[in-house]
Design a protein around this motif. Structure first.
Motif, PDB file in Angstrom:
ATOM      1  N   THR A   1      10.190   8.216  -3.328  1.00  0.00           N
ATOM      2  CA  THR A   1      11.297   7.378  -2.939  1.00  0.00           C
ATOM      3  C   THR A   1      12.170   7.017  -3.924  1.00  0.00           C
ATOM      4  OG1 THR A   1      10.314   5.124  -3.360  1.00  0.00           O
ATOM      5  CG2 THR A   1       9.831   6.459  -1.114  1.00  0.00           C
ATOM      6  N   PRO A   2      13.690   6.455  -3.803  1.00  0.00           N
ATOM      7  CA  PRO A   2      14.440   6.073  -4.670  1.00  0.00           C
ATOM      8  C   PRO A   2      13.839   4.988  -5.640  1.00  0.00           C
ATOM      9  CG  PRO A   2      15.528   6.207  -2.418  1.00  0.00           C
ATOM     10  CD  PRO A   2      14.169   6.307  -2.154  1.00  0.00           C
ATOM     11  N   GLN A   3      13.106   4.141  -5.226  1.00  0.00           N
ATOM     12  CA  GLN A   3      12.308   3.011  -5.860  1.00  0.00           C
ATOM     13  C   GLN A   3      11.369   3.494  -6.870  1.00  0.00           C
ATOM     14  OE1 GLN A   3      12.352   2.979  -2.700  1.00  0.00           O
ATOM     15  NE2 GLN A   3      13.821   1.335  -1.985  1.00  0.00           N
ATOM     16  N   ALA A   4      10.649   4.550  -6.417  1.00  0.00           N
ATOM     17  CA  ALA A   4       9.688   5.293  -7.069  1.00  0.00           C
ATOM     18  C   ALA A   4       8.631   4.514  -7.709  1.00  0.00           C
ATOM     19  CB  ALA A   4      10.247   6.129  -8.262  1.00  0.00           C
ATOM     20  N   LEU A   5       8.301   3.510  -6.739  1.00  0.00           N
ATOM     21  CA  LEU A   5       7.242   2.488  -6.941  1.00  0.00           C
ATOM     22  C   LEU A   5       5.990   2.450  -5.965  1.00  0.00           C
ATOM     23  CD1 LEU A   5       9.723  -0.754  -7.459  1.00  0.00           C
ATOM     24  CD2 LEU A   5       8.572   0.733  -9.220  1.00  0.00           C
ATOM     25  N   ASP A   6       4.844   2.171  -6.551  1.00  0.00           N
ATOM     26  CA  ASP A   6       3.658   2.159  -5.314  1.00  0.00           C
ATOM     27  C   ASP A   6       3.485   0.582  -5.018  1.00  0.00           C
ATOM     28  OD1 ASP A   6       3.424   4.823  -5.138  1.00  0.00           O
ATOM     29  OD2 ASP A   6       2.300   4.981  -7.103  1.00  0.00           O
TER      30      ASP A   6
END
Length: 245
Positions: free
Chosen positions: A66-71
């Motif tokens: 995702t654009p955030q690249a956060l889990d």
């Protein structure tokens, strides 16, 4: 890139910030499911499941790029919990609808409950939890949050402590709702208070907005339960409540 992947990765730019369409659509499905649940129609469950699946991929941003690249494992875990509950609820409401159609063929087939329940036959009577039950909630909240935070930290979750409380609080609120404890609304408020800043900071803006909308629903629901509680004359006896739940 195939059409399915293109659909998953499609974004819209708001103020120069890329936002996934699947986050917007997933939250829209979640809001539609909440509305359908309030109206007690069976389609609320499958609609909610679609939203859960979409948001699961959104909150595992490092996995699904995702654009955030956060889990956010707590947020993703919530979707799994809600999905399981939705499958069960879909099954139970479908059975109720079929039973109602056999008993009353003129019933609208889109509805899950044939008639409005009478106060004496309601599925649950709102009440405040006892002191022992409240202590259990507090202990479970602390242990669950600490335990989940340690697990989420080890997995690499972003904002593990806030994420851990959101997941633990969601579980406790769902359990409290099933038991008919009025406190479950307050737990949801606590989840929203932590969830909105977390999602805004992480860049999940549609989800943060939906949390705010849910917060309004929660405050409304709390006042409704308080009115029922007051009308019933106070806290019912525990023995009586356990017989009705």
């Amino acid at each position: 890139m195939n059409p399915f992947t293109e659909l998953l990765d499609a974004t819209i730019s708001v103020g120069g910030v890329p936002i996934l369409w699947r986050e917007i659509i997933g939250n829209a499905f979640g809001l539609a499911s909440a509305y359908g649940g309030m109206k007690r129609v069976v389609w609320a469950w499958p609609v909610g499941i679609v939203g859960n699946l979409l948001l699961f991929t959104v909150f595992l941003g490092g996995v699904f790029n995702t654009p955030q690249a956060l889990d956010l494992y707590g947020q993703a875990g919530r979707q799994v919990m809600f999905l399981i509950v939705s499958v069960y609820g879909w099954y139970q409401w479908s059975r109720a609808r079929k039973r109602g159609l056999r008993e009353s063929p003129e019933t609208d087939p889109s509805r899950s409950i044939v008639t409005e329940p009478h106060e004496d036959t309601a599925a649950v009577q709102p009440r405040w939890a006892t002191g022992r039950e409240r202590l259990g909630l507090v202990i479970a909240g602390i242990v669950g949050t600490v335990g989940c935070a340690m697990i989420f930290s080890a997995l690499g979750s972003w904002g593990p402590w806030a994420d851990a409380w959101i997941f633990t609080g969601s579980v406790l609120a769902t359990y409290g709702m099933a038991r008919g404890w009025t406190e479950f609304w307050l737990i949801w408020i606590g989840v929203d208070i932590v969830g909105v800043p977390l999602l805004l900071t992480a860049g999940y803006y549609p989800s943060a907005v939906l949390y705010i909308v849910y917060g309004v629903f929660v405050i409304w629901g709390f006042t409704v339960w308080m009115k029922v509680h007051t009308k019933s004359g106070g806290t019912p006896e525990p023995e009586r409540l356990h017989a009705t739940v």
